[in-house]
Design a protein around this motif. Sequence first.
Motif, PDB file in Angstrom:
ATOM      1  N   PRO A 157      43.763  37.447  46.183  1.00 39.17           N
ATOM      2  CA  PRO A 157      43.319  38.656  45.593  1.00 39.17           C
ATOM      3  C   PRO A 157      43.330  39.942  46.253  1.00 39.17           C
ATOM      4  N   VAL A 165      45.027  35.156  38.176  1.00 36.39           N
ATOM      5  CA  VAL A 165      44.218  33.739  38.652  1.00 36.39           C
ATOM      6  C   VAL A 165      43.450  34.010  39.918  1.00 36.39           C
ATOM      7  N   ALA A 166      43.527  35.241  40.355  1.00 35.24           N
ATOM      8  CA  ALA A 166      42.962  35.904  41.674  1.00 35.24           C
ATOM      9  C   ALA A 166      41.269  35.847  41.542  1.00 35.24           C
ATOM     10  N   ALA A 167      40.773  35.057  42.444  1.00 34.17           N
ATOM     11  CA  ALA A 167      39.094  34.945  42.575  1.00 34.17           C
ATOM     12  C   ALA A 167      38.647  36.326  42.992  1.00 34.17           C
ATOM     13  N   ARG A 191      57.148  37.253  48.494  1.00 36.05           N
ATOM     14  CA  ARG A 191      57.621  38.268  49.550  1.00 36.05           C
ATOM     15  C   ARG A 191      58.709  37.581  50.542  1.00 36.05           C
ATOM     16  N   THR A 192      58.497  36.346  50.827  1.00 32.37           N
ATOM     17  CA  THR A 192      59.505  35.719  51.635  1.00 32.37           C
ATOM     18  C   THR A 192      60.605  34.557  50.831  1.00 32.37           C
ATOM     19  N   THR A 247      41.517  23.567  41.728  1.00 24.57           N
ATOM     20  CA  THR A 247      42.852  22.790  42.153  1.00 24.57           C
ATOM     21  C   THR A 247      43.097  21.823  41.593  1.00 24.57           C
ATOM     22  N   CYS A 260      54.449  33.433  44.415  1.00 20.50           N
ATOM     23  CA  CYS A 260      55.037  32.156  43.979  1.00 20.50           C
ATOM     24  C   CYS A 260      54.513  30.911  44.778  1.00 20.50           C
ATOM     25  N   GLY A 261      52.881  30.830  45.008  1.00 25.10           N
ATOM     26  CA  GLY A 261      52.472  29.966  45.786  1.00 25.10           C
ATOM     27  C   GLY A 261      51.821  28.607  45.058  1.00 25.10           C
ATOM     28  N   LYS A 262      50.805  27.936  45.374  1.00 20.72           N
ATOM     29  CA  LYS A 262      50.474  26.577  44.738  1.00 20.72           C
ATOM     30  C   LYS A 262      50.154  27.018  43.323  1.00 20.72           C
ATOM     31  N   MET A 263      49.289  27.758  43.074  1.00 26.42           N
ATOM     32  CA  MET A 263      48.718  27.830  41.749  1.00 26.42           C
ATOM     33  C   MET A 263      49.778  28.155  40.932  1.00 26.42           C
ATOM     34  N   PRO A 287      40.894  29.382  37.701  1.00 26.40           N
ATOM     35  CA  PRO A 287      41.158  27.842  37.644  1.00 26.40           C
ATOM     36  C   PRO A 287      40.604  27.050  38.584  1.00 26.40           C
ATOM     37  N   SER A 346      59.195  31.118  50.253  1.00 25.17           N
ATOM     38  CA  SER A 346      58.346  30.774  49.118  1.00 25.17           C
ATOM     39  C   SER A 346      59.076  31.086  47.965  1.00 25.17           C
ATOM     40  N   ALA A 370      49.637  35.976  40.516  1.00 20.27           N
ATOM     41  CA  ALA A 370      48.985  34.747  41.415  1.00 20.27           C
ATOM     42  C   ALA A 370      49.012  34.966  42.988  1.00 20.27           C
ATOM     43  N   THR A 371      49.011  36.275  43.509  1.00 21.66           N
ATOM     44  CA  THR A 371      48.846  36.572  44.837  1.00 21.66           C
ATOM     45  C   THR A 371      47.513  36.225  45.162  1.00 21.66           C
TER      46      THR A 371
HETATM   47  N1  LIG Z   1      45.085  27.139  44.941  1.00 23.43           N
HETATM   48  C1  LIG Z   1      44.172  27.157  44.009  1.00 23.43           C
HETATM   49  O1  LIG Z   1      43.478  26.047  43.789  1.00 23.43           O
HETATM   50  C2  LIG Z   1      43.406  28.291  43.316  1.00 23.43           C
HETATM   51  C3  LIG Z   1      42.040  27.875  42.499  1.00 23.43           C
HETATM   52  C4  LIG Z   1      41.697  29.127  41.996  1.00 23.43           C
HETATM   53  C5  LIG Z   1      41.962  30.212  42.289  1.00 23.43           C
HETATM   54  N2  LIG Z   1      43.316  30.665  42.889  1.00 23.43           N
HETATM   55  C6  LIG Z   1      43.736  31.773  43.072  1.00 23.43           C
HETATM   56  O2  LIG Z   1      45.131  32.031  43.066  1.00 23.43           O
HETATM   57  C7  LIG Z   1      45.480  32.885  43.605  1.00 23.43           C
HETATM   58  C8  LIG Z   1      46.923  32.266  44.434  1.00 23.43           C
HETATM   59  O3  LIG Z   1      46.350  31.037  45.333  1.00 23.43           O
HETATM   60  P1  LIG Z   1      47.312  30.193  46.054  1.00 23.43           P
HETATM   61  O4  LIG Z   1      46.643  29.075  46.572  1.00 23.43           O
HETATM   62  O5  LIG Z   1      48.466  29.686  45.075  1.00 23.43           O
HETATM   63  O6  LIG Z   1      47.968  31.203  47.080  1.00 23.43           O
HETATM   64  P2  LIG Z   1      49.215  31.207  47.955  1.00 23.43           P
HETATM   65  O7  LIG Z   1      49.969  29.708  47.896  1.00 23.43           O
HETATM   66  O8  LIG Z   1      49.437  31.629  49.315  1.00 23.43           O
HETATM   67  O9  LIG Z   1      50.488  32.010  46.968  1.00 23.43           O
HETATM   68  C9  LIG Z   1      50.440  33.561  47.322  1.00 23.43           C
HETATM   69  C10 LIG Z   1      51.598  33.990  46.681  1.00 23.43           C
HETATM   70  O10 LIG Z   1      51.828  35.361  46.838  1.00 23.43           O
HETATM   71  C11 LIG Z   1      52.774  35.928  47.382  1.00 23.43           C
HETATM   72  N3  LIG Z   1      52.661  37.192  47.571  1.00 23.43           N
HETATM   73  C12 LIG Z   1      51.574  37.952  48.374  1.00 23.43           C
HETATM   74  N4  LIG Z   1      51.897  39.280  48.155  1.00 23.43           N
HETATM   75  C13 LIG Z   1      52.908  39.445  47.438  1.00 23.43           C
HETATM   76  C14 LIG Z   1      53.469  40.611  47.042  1.00 23.43           C
HETATM   77  N5  LIG Z   1      53.137  41.913  47.455  1.00 23.43           N
HETATM   78  N6  LIG Z   1      54.648  40.577  46.149  1.00 23.43           N
HETATM   79  C15 LIG Z   1      55.014  39.283  45.630  1.00 23.43           C
HETATM   80  N7  LIG Z   1      54.346  37.981  46.082  1.00 23.43           N
HETATM   81  C16 LIG Z   1      53.263  38.292  46.867  1.00 23.43           C
HETATM   82  C17 LIG Z   1      53.156  35.050  48.537  1.00 23.43           C
HETATM   83  O11 LIG Z   1      54.256  35.026  49.022  1.00 23.43           O
HETATM   84  P3  LIG Z   1      54.942  34.822  50.420  1.00 23.43           P
HETATM   85  O12 LIG Z   1      54.585  33.270  50.685  1.00 23.43           O
HETATM   86  O13 LIG Z   1      56.429  35.047  50.488  1.00 23.43           O
HETATM   87  O14 LIG Z   1      54.102  35.748  51.233  1.00 23.43           O
HETATM   88  C18 LIG Z   1      52.745  33.685  47.699  1.00 23.43           C
HETATM   89  O15 LIG Z   1      53.937  33.246  47.170  1.00 23.43           O
HETATM   90  C19 LIG Z   1      44.664  33.454  44.572  1.00 23.43           C
HETATM   91  O16 LIG Z   1      44.416  34.753  44.027  1.00 23.43           O
HETATM   92  C20 LIG Z   1      43.490  32.577  44.519  1.00 23.43           C
HETATM   93  O17 LIG Z   1      42.202  33.080  44.270  1.00 23.43           O
HETATM   94  C21 LIG Z   1      43.952  29.472  43.544  1.00 23.43           C
END
Ligand SMILES: NC(=O)c1ccc[n+]([C@@H]2O[C@H](COP(=O)([O-])OP(=O)(O)OC[C@H]3O[C@@H](n4cnc5c(N)ncnc54)[C@H](OP(=O)(O)O)[C@@H]3O)[C@@H](O)[C@H]2O)c1
Length: 271
Positions: free
Chosen positions: A75, A98-100, A39-40, A124, A12-15, A122, A43, A72-73
């Motif tokens: 990678p 969406v994982a790179a 996880r947390t 940013t 449940c992060g940014k993406m 995707p 979040s 969306a965790t």
């Molecule tokens: N941000 C971008 O612009 C962008 C662009 C292209 C691709 N992406 C891809 O999008 C993905 C996510 O990126 P993000 O920037 O959104 O990351 P992020 O903000 O760090 O979010 C990751 C999320 O995954 C959760 N998570 C991790 N392990 C987990 C598990 N075992 N079970 C359930 N939830 C779990 C985390 O929860 P906790 O916080 O509770 O640990 C957090 O909510 C990446 O794979 C990245 O390659 C992102």
Amino acid sequence: MCGDMKLGVIGCGKMATALVKGVLAQGVVKGVDVIGVARTEASRLRFSEQTGARNTISIEEVVRESEVLILATKPHDIPGIIQMAELGKFPDKLFISVAAGVTLGAMEKLTGGTGRFIRTMPNTPSLVGKGAAAFSLGSNCGAADREIVQSILGAVGLSVEVPERLIDAVTGLSGSGPAYIYLVIEALADGGVQAGLPRIDALKLAAQTVAGAAAMVLETGLHPAVLKDMVTSPGGTTIAGLAALEDGAIRSSFIAAVSAAVARAKELGKS
Ligand SMILES: NC(=O)c1ccc[n+]([C@@H]2O[C@H](COP(=O)([O-])OP(=O)(O)OC[C@H]3O[C@@H](n4cnc5c(N)ncnc54)[C@H](OP(=O)(O)O)[C@@H]3O)[C@@H](O)[C@H]2O)c1
């Protein structure tokens, strides 16, 4: 388009938050039909506050309740989740990653070949509804799956379908591209400041100029060279500026930037 689709989000992060906000705002799904897991607690709560969607601590619950799931965790967490939640047991559900760098082949293999996966790249600006994304369908996907991913990515920008071997090219262009353009905006603003503009105005004018030029390309469908010629009068200011840019080898610099990022994406994909 998919009004009553039940959507789950693992991570449940940014993406994930950006995608869910987009699909809710565009009416692709209804708020009650979206559930996310992280996880947390922090979040999960942040996700629900920002989107209005439900959350849970249980991946099993999200998988059970959803027809379409966004992975969306980060990678490195994806393989563990596919195995732990036994996603191979759900060939009726669609998983959109969406994982790179995580390949369709790797994800399908972890499900014994039964999983229905789509890989996306995707960028940013999706966070502000101006994303540029690409997607590749896995071997178990059909036309209906294409429509679903297009409606989800379309809610936060535009998307194109590419064969998976070109995902690294997309990473080097639109994935890394926003950073190249931030540099362009900063440099344009510096030029304005050098000519006497206040920094705050110079930045606004530079950013809006980039957004405006991009909209001209996308909305008129004209080739950028045609648009450039239309604003370049003989002996005028614009040709003076363009000639200075050519001195700086601007075109080959951008081509080299994309090539370098593609090469790095391929390297990272191997590791
Ligand atoms: N941000 C971008 O612009 C962008 C662009 C292209 C691709 N992406 C891809 O999008 C993905 C996510 O990126 P993000 O920037 O959104 O990351 P992020 O903000 O760090 O979010 C990751 C999320 O995954 C959760 N998570 C991790 N392990 C987990 C598990 N075992 N079970 C359930 N939830 C779990 C985390 O929860 P906790 O916080 O509770 O640990 C957090 O909510 C990446 O794979 C990245 O390659 C992102």
